[in-house]
Design a protein around this motif. Structure first.
Motif, PDB file in Angstrom:
ATOM      1  N   ASP A 119       0.649  -1.280  -0.016  1.00 37.99           N
ATOM      2  CA  ASP A 119       0.077  -0.192   0.201  1.00 37.99           C
ATOM      3  C   ASP A 119       0.939   1.278   0.079  1.00 37.99           C
ATOM      4  O   ASP A 119       1.580   1.425   0.848  1.00 37.99           O
ATOM      5  N   SER A 120       0.640   2.214  -0.788  1.00 35.28           N
ATOM      6  CA  SER A 120       1.309   3.442  -1.262  1.00 35.28           C
ATOM      7  C   SER A 120       2.933   3.211  -1.219  1.00 35.28           C
ATOM      8  O   SER A 120       3.744   4.009  -0.715  1.00 35.28           O
ATOM      9  N   VAL A 121       3.195   1.966  -2.076  1.00 36.08           N
ATOM     10  CA  VAL A 121       4.605   1.774  -2.259  1.00 36.08           C
ATOM     11  C   VAL A 121       4.930   1.722  -3.496  1.00 36.08           C
ATOM     12  O   VAL A 121       4.116   1.401  -4.488  1.00 36.08           O
ATOM     13  N   ILE A 122       5.918   2.163  -4.093  1.00 42.42           N
ATOM     14  CA  ILE A 122       6.639   2.162  -5.712  1.00 42.42           C
ATOM     15  C   ILE A 122       7.674   1.293  -5.394  1.00 42.42           C
ATOM     16  O   ILE A 122       8.845   1.536  -4.917  1.00 42.42           O
ATOM     17  N   TRP A 123       7.645   0.300  -6.386  1.00 39.71           N
ATOM     18  CA  TRP A 123       8.821  -0.542  -6.946  1.00 39.71           C
ATOM     19  C   TRP A 123       9.375  -0.052  -8.050  1.00 39.71           C
ATOM     20  O   TRP A 123       8.787  -0.097  -9.310  1.00 39.71           O
ATOM     21  N   SER A 124      10.730   0.279  -8.080  1.00 39.53           N
ATOM     22  CA  SER A 124      11.299   0.933  -9.195  1.00 39.53           C
ATOM     23  C   SER A 124      12.551   0.232  -9.439  1.00 39.53           C
ATOM     24  O   SER A 124      13.328  -0.026  -8.405  1.00 39.53           O
ATOM     25  N   ASN A 125      13.139   0.362 -10.653  1.00 38.83           N
ATOM     26  CA  ASN A 125      14.361  -0.112 -11.263  1.00 38.83           C
ATOM     27  C   ASN A 125      15.044  -1.181 -10.761  1.00 38.83           C
ATOM     28  O   ASN A 125      15.903  -1.500 -10.996  1.00 38.83           O
ATOM     29  N   GLY A 126      13.831  -2.325 -10.612  1.00 41.10           N
ATOM     30  CA  GLY A 126      14.500  -3.835 -10.677  1.00 41.10           C
ATOM     31  C   GLY A 126      14.867  -4.247 -12.021  1.00 41.10           C
ATOM     32  O   GLY A 126      14.327  -3.855 -12.985  1.00 41.10           O
ATOM     33  N   ALA A 127      16.135  -4.789 -12.018  1.00 43.76           N
ATOM     34  CA  ALA A 127      16.831  -5.184 -13.383  1.00 43.76           C
ATOM     35  C   ALA A 127      16.310  -6.735 -13.918  1.00 43.76           C
ATOM     36  O   ALA A 127      16.775  -7.463 -14.613  1.00 43.76           O
ATOM     37  N   ALA A 128      15.672  -7.501 -12.752  1.00 43.08           N
ATOM     38  CA  ALA A 128      15.038  -8.671 -13.020  1.00 43.08           C
ATOM     39  C   ALA A 128      13.749  -8.859 -12.773  1.00 43.08           C
ATOM     40  O   ALA A 128      13.159  -9.819 -12.407  1.00 43.08           O
ATOM     41  N   GLY A 129      12.858  -7.635 -13.030  1.00 50.21           N
ATOM     42  CA  GLY A 129      11.561  -7.283 -12.615  1.00 50.21           C
ATOM     43  C   GLY A 129      11.330  -7.421 -11.036  1.00 50.21           C
ATOM     44  O   GLY A 129      12.273  -7.066 -10.419  1.00 50.21           O
ATOM     45  N   VAL A 130      10.175  -7.641 -10.683  1.00 49.43           N
ATOM     46  CA  VAL A 130       9.818  -7.378  -9.112  1.00 49.43           C
ATOM     47  C   VAL A 130       9.451  -8.973  -8.546  1.00 49.43           C
ATOM     48  O   VAL A 130       9.902  -9.127  -7.712  1.00 49.43           O
ATOM     49  N   ILE A 131       8.437  -9.347  -9.372  1.00 48.16           N
ATOM     50  CA  ILE A 131       7.871 -10.729  -8.798  1.00 48.16           C
ATOM     51  C   ILE A 131       8.001 -11.627  -9.891  1.00 48.16           C
ATOM     52  O   ILE A 131       7.606 -11.233 -11.254  1.00 48.16           O
TER      53      ILE A 131
END
Length: 469
Positions: A119-131
């Protein structure tokens, strides 16, 4: 012809790229942990200065919640347990920069059912995606207002899937809550000595009986796939599918809630700069679905604007071939079904070959599409194919002398166009059709008539317009 790696091989490649593979499991206990850069770490009170310090402490167990007081860019290790995240202030988004993870995602989920708060979180700049997942029977529900920004997968060995989320396996399920946002995520594949393929700039689902559900106000902007196999010595193809969402497999279901927005997403492929008989194929600037019995449902008032599919196989050789279909949406398969539940706007989408906004391919009379306008209008305007295409540095595009086209049907489809009184289904761009290989061309239109999910026929008294504007 589209080169498709066998699913088992793709899972093997995924496993080799994401070493070590971590099996996530749940625990009955749960606690809250605070990440606050303004405080000294106090493990006894579950307070840590950085997210990396918390993860390295091995204090987290499945089901715990991490409360973020600030942005964080410290992570160098992926999570070994599934935990929740939320901003300490729901009105203030906290960004977690994942670039320190290198070629590992934040989560690598094994078979099981997961519900994760973000909640209210930004996942950014993952070089192998996030999930990422590579097992059958994975069910993932993400709650809260989450954003995925600038995440990507790069692969110089053939194939790249899912810039933010990649789920490979049968019976996989992905559900996201209201206001989910995916922006500028991408999948990129390049090779000078073999074929290249990229799929799903934001989300990729590969397998039979997969399901993706996004609730209201989902936003996809500037996501893309790009494949480049400009070999000096060979004629390997380049394929690129699903600038925002890619689903491959039979019985796939994609459901979007109200007010979904897709803008500036694209898929681009390039091959054959120095070789002959090469092919470049791009399909589904925003959404790509390929498989029998596929079902795509758009909730009230969806918007698709400025999405495109473009391919380039070089003009140096007459034997080179490029094909792009479905500037916004591409659907291929037997008994596939597209429904616009209540209004949608398709404007200024582009495909270089077929289907400026939507491309539908099928070889049976059971393929059907409904375009319904009850409290919101359906509009197709400014969608094009052909012409002279220019891609700009910011990812946008322009077309000179394009040909207006809303929908192209290859093979068969029953198009049901129905509007309530005072509403309209308007085509400022034409519908085109053609026979698909050896199949017959059989496109039927039902005007102000449609059949609901229970097989009951209905008649409406609104306006259906085909205009040359």
């Amino acid at each position: 012809m589209k080169p498709i790696l066998p699913l088992l091989l793709r899972r093997s490649l995924l496993a080799s790229l994401l070493v070590p593979i971590i099996s996530l499991s749940f625990s009955a206990s749960a606690a809250d942990f605070m990440v606050d850069a303004s405080q000294y770490s106090d493990p006894n009170n579950n307070i840590y200065s950085t997210l990396e310090e918390l993860v390295s402490s091995v204090a987290l167990v499945a089901g715990d919640t991490v409360i973020l007081n600030n942005d964080d860019a410290s992570l160098t290790t992926g999570l070994t347990v599934p935990v929740n995240f939320r901003s300490a202030d729901p009105a203030a988004l906290c960004a977690v920069d994942l670039s320190g993870l290198g070629k590992n995602p934040l989560y690598n989920l094994g078979a099981g059912e997961y519900t994760l708060e973000m909640d209210s979180v930004i996942w950014s700049n993952g070089a192998a995606g996030v999930i990422r997942t590579a097992d059958d029977n994975v069910s993932l529900e993400i709650t809260g207002e989450v954003q995925f920004l600038n995440n990507h997968v790069d692969n110089s060995n053939n194939s790249a899937y899912g810039g933010a989320i990649d789920m490979e396996g049968d019976h996989a399920t992905l559900t996201l809550g209201n206001n989910a946002t995916f922006s500028r995520n991408y999948a990129f594949s390049s090779s000078n000595y073999s074929s290249s393929s990229s799929s799903g700039g934001a989300i990729a689902m590969s397998g039979d009986y997969t399901t993706v559900t996004l609730e209201d106000n989902a936003t996809f902007s500037g996501n893309y796939t790009f494949s480049d196999s400009t070999s000096h010595l060979s004629n390997y193809p380049s394929t690129s599918f699903g600038g925002a969402i890619y689903m491959e497999g039979d019985h796939a279901t994609l459901t979007l809630g109200s007010n979904a927005t897709f803008s500036g997403n694209y898929t681009f492929s390039k091959s054959g700069t120095y070789s002959t008989a090469t092919t470049a194929t791009s399909s589904g600037g925003a959404i790509y679905m390929r498989g029998d019995h596929a079902m795509l449902t758009l909730g009230d008032n969806a918007t698709f604007s400025g999405n495109y599919a473009y391919s380039d196989s070089s003009s140096n050789y007459s034997t080179n071939y490029s094909n792009s279909s479905g500037g916004a949406i591409y659907m291929q398969g037997v008994n596939s079904f597209l429904t616009i539940c209540n209004g949608a706007i398709f404007t200024n989408n582009y495909s270089s070959t077929y289907g400026g906004a939507i491309y539908l391919q099928g070889i049976t009379t059971d393929n059907s599409s409904r375009f319904l306008a009850f409290t919101h209008d359906v509009l197709f305007s400014g969608n094009m194919t052909g012409g002279t295409f220019t891609q700009h540095n910011d990812g946008s595009f322009s077309v000179v002398n394009g040909v207006a086209n809303a929908i192209h049907v290859d093979g068969t489809n029953h198009l049901q166009l129905a509007a309530a009184q005072g509403k309209e289904v308007r085509f400022n761009d034409p519908i085109t059709s053609a026979a698909y290989f050896s199949s017959t061309e059989n496109v039927t239109l039902s005007l102000n008539q449609y059949t609901d999910d229970d097989g009951i026929s209905h008649t409406t008294d609104g306006t259906v317009i085909f205009s040359g504007e």
